[in-house]
Design a protein around this motif. Structure first.
Motif, PDB file in Angstrom:
ATOM      1  N   ASP A  23      -2.820 124.674  89.761  1.00 28.80           N
ATOM      2  CA  ASP A  23      -3.056 125.468  88.547  1.00 28.80           C
ATOM      3  C   ASP A  23      -4.434 126.114  88.600  1.00 28.80           C
ATOM      4  O   ASP A  23      -5.201 125.900  89.539  1.00 28.80           O
ATOM      5  N   GLY A  24      -4.734 126.888  87.576  1.00 35.41           N
ATOM      6  CA  GLY A  24      -5.999 127.616  87.524  1.00 35.41           C
ATOM      7  C   GLY A  24      -7.213 126.710  87.553  1.00 35.41           C
ATOM      8  O   GLY A  24      -8.221 127.029  88.186  1.00 35.41           O
ATOM      9  N   SER A  25      -7.130 125.577  86.901  1.00 38.88           N
ATOM     10  CA  SER A  25      -8.252 124.640  86.881  1.00 38.88           C
ATOM     11  C   SER A  25      -8.545 124.113  88.284  1.00 38.88           C
ATOM     12  O   SER A  25      -9.697 124.052  88.713  1.00 38.88           O
ATOM     13  N   ALA A  26      -7.512 123.757  89.011  1.00 43.79           N
ATOM     14  CA  ALA A  26      -7.683 123.266  90.385  1.00 43.79           C
ATOM     15  C   ALA A  26      -8.206 124.374  91.289  1.00 43.79           C
ATOM     16  O   ALA A  26      -9.051 124.128  92.167  1.00 43.79           O
ATOM     17  N   ARG A  27      -7.730 125.608  91.101  1.00 40.97           N
ATOM     18  CA  ARG A  27      -8.213 126.718  91.920  1.00 40.97           C
ATOM     19  C   ARG A  27      -9.697 126.986  91.655  1.00 40.97           C
ATOM     20  O   ARG A  27     -10.466 127.219  92.584  1.00 40.97           O
ATOM     21  N   ARG A  28     -10.106 126.918  90.386  1.00 39.53           N
ATOM     22  CA  ARG A  28     -11.530 127.110  90.066  1.00 39.53           C
ATOM     23  C   ARG A  28     -12.376 125.999  90.689  1.00 39.53           C
ATOM     24  O   ARG A  28     -13.463 126.254  91.199  1.00 39.53           O
ATOM     25  N   ARG A  29     -11.871 124.765  90.655  1.00 41.10           N
ATOM     26  CA  ARG A  29     -12.582 123.640  91.273  1.00 41.10           C
ATOM     27  C   ARG A  29     -12.760 123.876  92.777  1.00 41.10           C
ATOM     28  O   ARG A  29     -13.836 123.657  93.327  1.00 41.10           O
ATOM     29  N   THR A  30     -11.698 124.336  93.434  1.00 38.36           N
ATOM     30  CA  THR A  30     -11.771 124.633  94.865  1.00 38.36           C
ATOM     31  C   THR A  30     -12.789 125.736  95.128  1.00 38.36           C
ATOM     32  O   THR A  30     -13.618 125.629  96.038  1.00 38.36           O
ATOM     33  N   ALA A  31     -12.753 126.795  94.335  1.00 45.71           N
ATOM     34  CA  ALA A  31     -13.694 127.908  94.514  1.00 45.71           C
ATOM     35  C   ALA A  31     -15.135 127.443  94.293  1.00 45.71           C
ATOM     36  O   ALA A  31     -16.037 127.822  95.054  1.00 45.71           O
ATOM     37  N   ARG A  32     -15.362 126.603  93.278  1.00 44.39           N
ATOM     38  CA  ARG A  32     -16.717 126.087  93.052  1.00 44.39           C
ATOM     39  C   ARG A  32     -17.174 125.222  94.224  1.00 44.39           C
ATOM     40  O   ARG A  32     -18.327 125.281  94.644  1.00 44.39           O
ATOM     41  N   TRP A  33     -16.255 124.423  94.766  1.00 41.80           N
ATOM     42  CA  TRP A  33     -16.603 123.564  95.898  1.00 41.80           C
ATOM     43  C   TRP A  33     -16.991 124.418  97.115  1.00 41.80           C
ATOM     44  O   TRP A  33     -18.029 124.186  97.735  1.00 41.80           O
ATOM     45  N   VAL A  34     -16.153 125.411  97.447  1.00 40.21           N
ATOM     46  CA  VAL A  34     -16.454 126.295  98.576  1.00 40.21           C
ATOM     47  C   VAL A  34     -17.765 127.038  98.320  1.00 40.21           C
ATOM     48  O   VAL A  34     -18.635 127.119  99.192  1.00 40.21           O
ATOM     49  N   GLY A  35     -17.928 127.559  97.110  1.00 42.43           N
ATOM     50  CA  GLY A  35     -19.158 128.283  96.773  1.00 42.43           C
ATOM     51  C   GLY A  35     -20.396 127.417  96.938  1.00 42.43           C
ATOM     52  O   GLY A  35     -21.430 127.875  97.436  1.00 42.43           O
ATOM     53  N   GLY A  36     -20.300 126.166  96.540  1.00 40.52           N
ATOM     54  CA  GLY A  36     -21.431 125.251  96.689  1.00 40.52           C
ATOM     55  C   GLY A  36     -21.786 124.993  98.138  1.00 40.52           C
ATOM     56  O   GLY A  36     -22.967 124.944  98.518  1.00 40.52           O
ATOM     57  N   ARG A  37     -20.757 124.826  98.977  1.00 37.00           N
ATOM     58  CA  ARG A  37     -21.017 124.602 100.408  1.00 37.00           C
ATOM     59  C   ARG A  37     -21.682 125.828 101.022  1.00 37.00           C
ATOM     60  O   ARG A  37     -22.614 125.707 101.807  1.00 37.00           O
ATOM     61  N   LEU A  38     -21.177 127.008 100.667  1.00 38.50           N
ATOM     62  CA  LEU A  38     -21.755 128.238 101.221  1.00 38.50           C
ATOM     63  C   LEU A  38     -23.172 128.460 100.700  1.00 38.50           C
ATOM     64  O   LEU A  38     -24.078 128.808 101.466  1.00 38.50           O
ATOM     65  N   ARG A  39     -23.353 128.260  99.403  1.00 43.49           N
ATOM     66  CA  ARG A  39     -24.654 128.509  98.780  1.00 43.49           C
ATOM     67  C   ARG A  39     -25.742 127.670  99.451  1.00 43.49           C
ATOM     68  O   ARG A  39     -26.850 128.152  99.671  1.00 43.49           O
ATOM     69  N   SER A  40     -25.433 126.424  99.783  1.00 41.90           N
ATOM     70  CA  SER A  40     -26.455 125.554 100.368  1.00 41.90           C
ATOM     71  C   SER A  40     -26.996 126.119 101.680  1.00 41.90           C
ATOM     72  O   SER A  40     -28.132 125.825 102.062  1.00 41.90           O
ATOM     73  N   HIS A  41     -26.218 126.932 102.371  1.00 40.01           N
ATOM     74  CA  HIS A  41     -26.671 127.543 103.622  1.00 40.01           C
ATOM     75  C   HIS A  41     -27.160 128.977 103.419  1.00 40.01           C
ATOM     76  O   HIS A  41     -28.190 129.371 103.965  1.00 40.01           O
ATOM     77  N   LEU A  42     -26.423 129.748 102.642  1.00 40.25           N
ATOM     78  CA  LEU A  42     -26.717 131.183 102.537  1.00 40.25           C
ATOM     79  C   LEU A  42     -27.896 131.487 101.632  1.00 40.25           C
ATOM     80  O   LEU A  42     -28.519 132.540 101.769  1.00 40.25           O
ATOM     81  N   ALA A  43     -28.233 130.574 100.726  1.00 39.26           N
ATOM     82  CA  ALA A  43     -29.382 130.797  99.842  1.00 39.26           C
ATOM     83  C   ALA A  43     -30.685 130.842 100.630  1.00 39.26           C
ATOM     84  O   ALA A  43     -31.702 131.328 100.138  1.00 39.26           O
ATOM     85  N   GLN A  44     -30.674 130.362 101.852  1.00 37.32           N
ATOM     86  CA  GLN A  44     -31.876 130.366 102.698  1.00 37.32           C
ATOM     87  C   GLN A  44     -32.155 131.744 103.295  1.00 37.32           C
ATOM     88  O   GLN A  44     -33.178 131.934 103.956  1.00 37.32           O
ATOM     89  N   LEU A  45     -31.241 132.694 103.083  1.00 39.57           N
ATOM     90  CA  LEU A  45     -31.397 134.035 103.648  1.00 39.57           C
ATOM     91  C   LEU A  45     -31.768 135.015 102.537  1.00 39.57           C
ATOM     92  O   LEU A  45     -30.904 135.508 101.815  1.00 39.57           O
ATOM     93  N   PRO A  46     -33.057 135.293 102.371  1.00 44.52           N
ATOM     94  CA  PRO A  46     -33.505 136.167 101.276  1.00 44.52           C
ATOM     95  C   PRO A  46     -32.850 137.546 101.335  1.00 44.52           C
ATOM     96  O   PRO A  46     -32.702 138.137 102.394  1.00 44.52           O
ATOM     97  N   GLY A  47     -32.432 138.028 100.176  1.00 46.77           N
ATOM     98  CA  GLY A  47     -31.874 139.370 100.074  1.00 46.77           C
ATOM     99  C   GLY A  47     -30.405 139.489 100.461  1.00 46.77           C
ATOM    100  O   GLY A  47     -29.836 140.578 100.390  1.00 46.77           O
ATOM    101  N   LEU A  48     -29.788 138.379 100.865  1.00 48.89           N
ATOM    102  CA  LEU A  48     -28.388 138.430 101.275  1.00 48.89           C
ATOM    103  C   LEU A  48     -27.474 138.495 100.054  1.00 48.89           C
ATOM    104  O   LEU A  48     -27.578 137.686  99.140  1.00 48.89           O
ATOM    105  N   HIS A  49     -26.588 139.474 100.052  1.00 46.52           N
ATOM    106  CA  HIS A  49     -25.492 139.533  99.068  1.00 46.52           C
ATOM    107  C   HIS A  49     -24.277 138.939  99.766  1.00 46.52           C
ATOM    108  O   HIS A  49     -23.889 139.401 100.835  1.00 46.52           O
TER     109      HIS A  49
END
Length: 89
Positions: A23-49
């Motif tokens: 359902d939508g709640s589970a999909r949002r949870r998955t997206a937040r989880w993936v986003g968190g994993r990516l953010r922990s690495h990509l936030a180290q690159l200034p100016g990256l969209h």
């Protein structure tokens, strides 16, 4: 975002094939989880969209070594997991 190009951009596509979020709640949870994993690495690159999307592949369109994966939580799935091999069931 605003129709103007970015100097440094990254687009990531994720294929989610082992299970489908129910359902939508589970999909949002998955997206937040993936986003968190990516953010922990990509936030180290200034100016990256960066952005990502997740596709859920229908089990009707998925095979491993020529075998259709067994139904979730089935004896056949447990056998696949235990033997770490795709086999007929």
């Amino acid at each position: 975002m605003g129709g103007r190009p970015t100097a440094l951009g990254l687009r990531i596509a994720v294929d989610h094939i082992a299970r489908r979020d129910p359902d939508g709640s589970a999909r949002r949870r998955t997206a937040r989880w993936v986003g968190g994993r990516l953010r922990s690495h990509l936030a180290q690159l200034p100016g990256l969209h960066w952005e990502f999307h997740i596709d859920e592949t229908s089990s009707d369109l998925w095979m491993i070594n020529g075998f259709v994966p067994p139904p979730p939580v089935s004896d056949a799935e447990r056998t696949w997991a235990r033997t770490n091999a795709a086999t007929a069931y």
